[in-house]
Design a protein around this motif. Structure first.
Motif, PDB file in Angstrom:
ATOM      1  N   ASN A 111      22.209   2.967  -3.353  1.00 21.81           N
ATOM      2  CA  ASN A 111      22.570   4.384  -3.320  1.00 21.81           C
ATOM      3  C   ASN A 111      21.709   5.120  -4.335  1.00 21.81           C
ATOM      4  N   THR A 112      21.146   6.244  -3.911  1.00 22.78           N
ATOM      5  CA  THR A 112      20.213   6.994  -4.746  1.00 22.78           C
ATOM      6  C   THR A 112      20.860   7.605  -5.977  1.00 22.78           C
ATOM      7  N   GLY A 113      22.194   7.785  -5.964  1.00 18.48           N
ATOM      8  CA  GLY A 113      22.835   8.574  -7.014  1.00 18.48           C
ATOM      9  C   GLY A 113      22.745  10.039  -6.644  1.00 18.48           C
ATOM     10  N   CYS A 114      22.185  10.877  -7.534  1.00 17.51           N
ATOM     11  CA  CYS A 114      22.063  12.296  -7.194  1.00 17.51           C
ATOM     12  C   CYS A 114      21.066  12.978  -8.119  1.00 17.51           C
ATOM     13  N   CYS A 115      20.770  14.222  -7.790  1.00 18.04           N
ATOM     14  CA  CYS A 115      19.889  15.054  -8.614  1.00 18.04           C
ATOM     15  C   CYS A 115      20.667  16.226  -9.189  1.00 18.04           C
ATOM     16  N   CYS A 116      21.908  15.970  -9.595  1.00 12.15           N
ATOM     17  CA  CYS A 116      22.729  17.062 -10.136  1.00 12.15           C
ATOM     18  C   CYS A 116      23.741  16.563 -11.164  1.00 12.15           C
ATOM     19  N   PHE A 117      23.365  15.545 -11.947  1.00 13.19           N
ATOM     20  CA  PHE A 117      24.250  15.124 -13.028  1.00 13.19           C
ATOM     21  C   PHE A 117      24.375  16.254 -14.040  1.00 13.19           C
ATOM     22  N   ASN A 118      25.522  16.325 -14.710  1.00 13.19           N
ATOM     23  CA  ASN A 118      25.761  17.488 -15.575  1.00 13.19           C
ATOM     24  C   ASN A 118      24.921  17.483 -16.841  1.00 13.19           C
ATOM     25  N   ASP A 119      24.237  16.362 -17.155  1.00 11.53           N
ATOM     26  CA  ASP A 119      23.330  16.346 -18.298  1.00 11.53           C
ATOM     27  C   ASP A 119      21.894  16.667 -17.885  1.00 11.53           C
ATOM     28  N   GLY A 120      21.682  16.956 -16.589  1.00  8.49           N
ATOM     29  CA  GLY A 120      20.357  17.309 -16.107  1.00  8.49           C
ATOM     30  C   GLY A 120      19.537  16.143 -15.602  1.00  8.49           C
ATOM     31  N   ASP A 121      20.005  14.913 -15.828  1.00  6.55           N
ATOM     32  CA  ASP A 121      19.276  13.744 -15.335  1.00  6.55           C
ATOM     33  C   ASP A 121      19.331  13.683 -13.818  1.00  6.55           C
ATOM     34  N   ILE A 122      18.339  13.021 -13.228  1.00  6.76           N
ATOM     35  CA  ILE A 122      18.361  12.746 -11.792  1.00  6.76           C
ATOM     36  C   ILE A 122      18.054  11.265 -11.584  1.00  6.76           C
ATOM     37  N   THR A 123      18.582  10.694 -10.510  1.00 13.86           N
ATOM     38  CA  THR A 123      18.300   9.301 -10.169  1.00 13.86           C
ATOM     39  C   THR A 123      17.812   9.222  -8.728  1.00 13.86           C
ATOM     40  N   GLY A 124      17.133   8.134  -8.412  1.00 11.80           N
ATOM     41  CA  GLY A 124      16.639   7.935  -7.058  1.00 11.80           C
ATOM     42  C   GLY A 124      16.182   6.504  -6.857  1.00 11.80           C
ATOM     43  N   ILE A 125      15.701   6.224  -5.662  1.00 12.80           N
ATOM     44  CA  ILE A 125      15.218   4.886  -5.302  1.00 12.80           C
ATOM     45  C   ILE A 125      13.731   4.973  -4.968  1.00 12.80           C
ATOM     46  N   GLU A 126      12.930   4.130  -5.608  1.00 14.24           N
ATOM     47  CA  GLU A 126      11.520   3.993  -5.270  1.00 14.24           C
ATOM     48  C   GLU A 126      11.290   2.695  -4.499  1.00 14.24           C
ATOM     49  N   ILE A 127      10.405   2.751  -3.524  1.00 13.66           N
ATOM     50  CA  ILE A 127       9.887   1.547  -2.865  1.00 13.66           C
ATOM     51  C   ILE A 127       8.372   1.619  -2.994  1.00 13.66           C
ATOM     52  N   ALA A 128       7.810   0.735  -3.810  1.00 13.30           N
ATOM     53  CA  ALA A 128       6.371   0.769  -4.072  1.00 13.30           C
ATOM     54  C   ALA A 128       5.930  -0.541  -4.702  1.00 13.30           C
ATOM     55  N   ASP A 129       4.676  -0.903  -4.496  1.00 13.91           N
ATOM     56  CA  ASP A 129       4.086  -2.078  -5.140  1.00 13.91           C
ATOM     57  C   ASP A 129       4.847  -3.360  -4.819  1.00 13.91           C
TER      58      ASP A 129
ATOM     59  N   LYS B  97       0.801  -1.214   0.000  1.00 13.97           N
ATOM     60  CA  LYS B  97       0.000   0.000   0.000  1.00 13.97           C
ATOM     61  C   LYS B  97       0.840   1.272   0.000  1.00 13.97           C
ATOM     62  N   ASP B  98       1.881   1.306   0.806  1.00  9.99           N
ATOM     63  CA  ASP B  98       2.664   2.529   0.972  1.00  9.99           C
ATOM     64  C   ASP B  98       3.719   2.668  -0.117  1.00  9.99           C
ATOM     65  N   LYS B  99       4.001   3.930  -0.477  1.00  9.96           N
ATOM     66  CA  LYS B  99       4.949   4.208  -1.563  1.00  9.96           C
ATOM     67  C   LYS B  99       5.931   5.294  -1.121  1.00  9.96           C
ATOM     68  N   PHE B 100       7.206   5.076  -1.418  1.00  9.56           N
ATOM     69  CA  PHE B 100       8.263   6.007  -1.018  1.00  9.56           C
ATOM     70  C   PHE B 100       9.135   6.348  -2.226  1.00  9.56           C
ATOM     71  N   ILE B 101       9.528   7.614  -2.317  1.00 10.79           N
ATOM     72  CA  ILE B 101      10.565   8.027  -3.251  1.00 10.79           C
ATOM     73  C   ILE B 101      11.702   8.622  -2.429  1.00 10.79           C
ATOM     74  N   ILE B 102      12.910   8.161  -2.696  1.00  9.38           N
ATOM     75  CA  ILE B 102      14.091   8.612  -1.949  1.00  9.38           C
ATOM     76  C   ILE B 102      15.043   9.290  -2.926  1.00  9.38           C
ATOM     77  N   LEU B 103      15.218  10.588  -2.742  1.00  7.11           N
ATOM     78  CA  LEU B 103      16.098  11.391  -3.593  1.00  7.11           C
ATOM     79  C   LEU B 103      17.111  12.111  -2.712  1.00  7.11           C
ATOM     80  N   SER B 104      18.306  12.320  -3.245  1.00  7.13           N
ATOM     81  CA  SER B 104      19.337  13.017  -2.460  1.00  7.13           C
ATOM     82  C   SER B 104      20.192  13.883  -3.364  1.00  7.13           C
TER      83      SER B 104
END
Length: 363
Positions: free
Chosen positions: A313-331, A57-64
């Motif tokens: 590891n989430t990676g980051c939200c500041c790659f030089n091409d503008g992409d961001i990465t993160g970890i989802e926990i859902a479903d 039921k619960d859903k999480f997004i983890i960004l750093s």
């Protein structure tokens, strides 16, 4: 003139930053993580939250690691802001709980008032989660301000309209296959000699590295750069997590995405080996092309044998091409995701996925 110095100094300055930006000490890391885990589990709410959840039921997004700055030459978040806002809009609409895992604001290079002035839209997007009690903010080494500055509560009130609590970590608790599973989350700078509250690092970044980075417009967080072999810090984090029973550890800090204790490069090599054994010519060619695209042809095959599925590891939200990465926990799953802008549209991509019940941590 700037272009000349960029060509001349980009590689040596990036190597120097990589060498001296992180000096993890295994004994210090182990002590710090042990102490933080004990504090959260014995005194919930002081240094971190304990959050029970239902995997169905619960859903999480983890960004750093947004490192929100002043929208100048040294602001490594500027190119990623569009993808970050699109991601938050999606996760808010889908009723995810947002775990912000630290270094959200770049407060080594900038004053808080500067970051506040140039990031109003991102703070407004985060505020939507706060209004529905679906936001957990954790501090890192670059926004340690939230933990140790007496004006932090006032600053939070200014950007969020509410003086929320900031934590050093959080633990999700659930049941998988009739057995307990914990997801221990923290920024990951603990035990790092250059980052764990070190005044010299802060001085060096603000006085030397920040101005130089701004002038040269250097952002070493390229996807290829971050798909190399595990950093020492990630390796130490994995070793700590591998000794824990029924636990996942999720951190940020290194800007290097890791899924089930493997970097993307390691995952590609594993998939390539499977494709070759299956005599799948098309898949083999596709994987070899991906490895080549990361500019890693000729590197020795990584040593990834025997890893447990304990570290992410989430990676980051500041790659030089503008992409961001993160970890989802859902479903009932855990996913490594990427948000990228393609053909005038921001898209969510699942890079890796696993059911929680299939992880090699449930004994």
């Amino acid at each position: 003139m700037r272009r000349f110095f960029q060509r001349l100094l980009y590689k040596p300055v990036s190597r120097l930053a990589d060498r001296f930006s992180s000096r993890p000490d295994k004994a210090r890391v182990n002590r710090a993580l042990n102490a933080l885990y004990k504090s959260i589990t014995t005194k919930p709410g002081k240094k971190g939250l304990v959050i029970p959840f239902d995997i169905h039921k619960d859903k999480f997004i983890i960004l750093s690691d947004q490192h929100k700055g002043a929208r100048d030459g040294s602001d490594i978040f500027a190119r990623s802001a569009r993808n970050y806002l699109a991601a938050l809009d999606h996760y808010n609409n889908e009723k995810f709980i947002y775990i912000n895992l630290g270094d959200s604001e770049e407060l080594w290079e900038n004053l808080f008032v500067t970051v506040k002035r140039h990031n109003k839209s991102t703070f407004e997007a985060e505020k939507l989660f706060i209004k529905q009690d679906r936001f957990v903010k954790i501090f890192g080494n670059h926004d340690l301000y939230w933990d140790n500055d007496p004006l932090a509560a006032v600053s939070l009130l200014q950007i969020y309209g509410r003086a929320i609590r900031i934590y050093e970590g959080a633990i999700l608790q659930t049941i998988v296959n009739n057995k307990p599973l914990e997801v221990f989350m923290t920024h990951g700078h603990q035990g790092d000699l250059q980052s764990d509250g070190n005044w010299f690092s802060k001085w060096f970044v603000s006085t030397v590295w920040g101005p130089l980075q701004g002038y040269l417009r250097i952002n070493p967080n390229t996807p290829a750069y971050n798909n190399l072999l595990k950093t020492d810090h990630n390796r130490i984090m994995y070793e700590w997590s591998s000794l824990r029973k029924n636990m996942l550890l999720i951190t940020g800090h290194t800007h290097q995405p890791v899924f089930k204790s493997l970097t993307q490069l390691e995952i590609l090599y594993i998939s390539l080996e499977k494709a070759k054994k299956a005599n799948d010519i098309v898949k083999t060619a596709e994987l070899e092309k991906k490895i080549t695209s990361l500019h890693l042809r000729g590197n020795n095959q990584p040593n990834f044998n025997g890893y447990l599925d304990t570290y992410f590891n989430t990676g980051c939200c500041c790659f030089n091409d503008g992409d961001i990465t993160g970890i989802e926990i859902a479903d009932g799953c855990i996913r490594l995701i990427k948000w990228a802008h393609h053909r005038k549209v921001t898209e969510r991509m699942v890079l890796e996925e696993s059911k929680l019940e299939d992880l090699k941590v449930i004994s």
